[in-house]
Structure formats: C-alpha cells, structure tokens
Design an enzyme around this catalytic site. Structure first.
Site, PDB file in Angstrom:
ATOM      1  N   SER A 143       0.808  -1.218   0.000  1.00 23.07           N
ATOM      2  CA  SER A 143       0.000   0.000   0.000  1.00 23.07           C
ATOM      3  C   SER A 143       0.842   1.269   0.000  1.00 23.07           C
ATOM      4  CB  SER A 143      -0.936   0.006   1.206  1.00 23.07           C
ATOM      5  OG  SER A 143      -1.791  -1.119   1.188  1.00 23.07           O
TER       6      SER A 143
ATOM      7  N   HIS B 265       0.351   4.525   4.216  1.00 22.77           N
ATOM      8  CA  HIS B 265      -0.340   5.218   3.135  1.00 22.77           C
ATOM      9  C   HIS B 265       0.122   6.672   3.037  1.00 22.77           C
ATOM     10  CE1 HIS B 265      -3.965   2.200   3.172  1.00 22.77           C
ATOM     11  NE2 HIS B 265      -2.775   1.609   3.145  1.00 22.77           N
TER      12      HIS B 265
END
Length: 294
Positions: free
Chosen positions: A199, A245
C-alpha cells in the site's frame, strides 16, 4: 612515358577510401576527415560523413542516444512499457503464494518494530537490526482481498506511470515510496504492531499520477476522487496502517514533482537527487526509532 618512383606525379595522387582501398577519392568525412568514396558518403547538414561516424553518433555530432525518443521525464521509450509493472506483480504473487503455505515465512517478512515486547527475549524486528523488513513487508500480503486490491491498483496506476517516466525512474519512485511508508509506520506505530502490504508504494503511485496529470493538464477530478475514497478507507477502516499510506503518498508527490518538473539540463541530478533525499529521510526515521526502542 613511364615516371620513376618518387616523382611529383606520385606525390599528387589522390588518397584511397578507408573502406575500399582500390578506390581513389578526393572527399573526406567532415567529422573524422577519413577519405571516403561516393559509395560510402552519407549526406549531412554540412558536407558528407563516413558510415562509422553516422553509426556512432547518429550523424549529428551528438552522443549515439541523443536522438532517441524520450518520455516526459527523460526516460527511454521501450517496446514493453509495462514490463517492470508485470515483474512487480509477479513478485507479489510469488510471495503471496509462498506465505499461504508457511506462517513462519510470513512472520519473517512482516514489518514489526520489536517482538516479543520487553522483558521477553530474544527479540526480533527492525529495532534489532532486521532492516530488511522495511523492504520485504512491501511484497507480503496475507488476505486475498488485500492482495487483489493492491495488485489491481498497481496495474492501473503503474503501467501508465512506467510508460510516462521510463523504467529506471519508475522503479526508483516505487521503492522510495514503499520505503517511506514502511519507515513512517516503524516510526509512529506501536513496536509490536505488525504491518505488511504494497500500500505504501501504491499510494506513492497515486501521488505521482496526480502530479503527472496536472503537468499534462488532464482532468484531475477522477484521480482526486479515487484518492479521496482510498483515504476514507485508510482512516475509516480498522487494522490499516495509515502511516504507510501517508508516508508513501508524500514521497510519491515529492518524487513525482521532481520527475516531471526537473529542468532538462539538470534532469537526472534533480530526479535522482530527490530520490536520495527521500531515502535519507527513511534512514533518519529508522535510526531515530531504533534509538528510541533500544
């Protein structure tokens, strides 16, 4: 009447072509000045050039690769612009299959600061010198939905970015973004919290895609909407390492800006220098957190 050897007529004879010794010629290559016959002459902007100079410098006086088509970031255009994206997906798939068959392998790949917590020993994790976990965690997935979502995002975002940036710049963006996400997770998350997944690198691709679309003056609304949806999931869903993220997104924006806005005369220096600065920040965060935990 025959002339003796060494006569003035011999001294005035024409040179022979360097590729065809049996042919006299009065023409020389404008770059290397070697004599060339009509068969070997290649028209240039000024005069004629020999085949070797044309082949070695594209007939322009520049380096052989100076006339090759380039991407917006200065990368070389290649036959398969998605090759590295396919390789990255293949590596992720191979690791996913491997960890499904071995829980012990998964435990060795995930990003974790220190486990088990004090005072238990022995302890393993990044704080104990296992820095490789910052990289291996980028390729490890446990749940099928997590793997599928990340690989679909990698295919959608990675392919166009690889084509736009070129292979070397694309892989630098991917790894720097992933490492930035891993380092921020290590810095801010609990030391016993394990995290994994691509991610961080994917959010780096999000950030770079937004910068590229703005540079090309494309409609920004689709990528902004997609990014907002992903950020809502990031902060609204439990058990998601939001640090990865955000770290990957920030690194992707910074590197992406350097990739597409670097001045042509200092392009490589600015682009790879920015990547080096991001890596330096990764090292700094890792060192600071390690000193805190040890």
């Amino acid at each position: 009447m025959d002339q003796p050897a060494g006569s003035p007529q011999d001294a005035q004879s024409l040179p022979v072509c360097y590729r065809h010794p049996d042919r006299e010629t009065g023409i020389r290559c404008t770059r290397c000045e070697r004599p060339i016959c009509p068969e070997c002459m290649v028209s240039a902007s000024v005069g004629f050039q020999c085949p070797d100079c044309v082949r070695g410098g594209s007939g322009t006086g520049h380096a052989p690769d100076a006339a090759r088509p380039r991407t917006i970031a200065g990368g070389t255009i290649v036959a398969d612009p998605r090759l590295l994206t396919k390789i990255l997906i293949g590596i992720n798939l191979a690791v996913f299959i491997a960890v499904q068959t071995s829980t012990a392998l998964l435990n060795d790949l995930v990003l974790i600061g220190a486990w088990p917590p004090a005072p238990f020993h022995p302890t393993e994790g990044v704080a104990e010198g296992q820095w490789y976990r910052l990289v291996t965690s980028m390729f490890a997935h446990e749940a099928i939905w997590h793997f599928a979502f990340n690989m679909l995002s990698l295919w959608w975002l990675g392919g166009p970015l690889e084509a736009a940036l070129g292979r070397a710049r694309y892989i630098a963006l991917y790894f720097c973004s992933g490492l930035a996400g891993s380092a921020l997770t290590y810095l801010l998350a609990g030391p016993t919290t394990a995290s994994l997944g691509a991610s961080g690198a994917i959010f780096g691709l999000f950030g770079a895609t937004a910068i590229l679309m703005r540079r090309l003056q494309y409609d920004m609304r689709p990528i902004i909407a997609l990014l907002v949806i992903n950020l809502i999931f990031t902060f609204g869903w439990s058990n998601i390492a939001w640090q990865a993220h955000i770290g990957g997104l920030v690194a992707g924006v910074v590197i992406g800006y350097a990739m597409v806005h670097a001045p042509r005369e200092r392009r490589a220096l600015v682009q790879y220098g920015t990547c080096a600065l991001v890596l330096a920040a990764v090292v700094l965060m890792t060192v600071l957190r390690t000193l805190q935990l040890t």
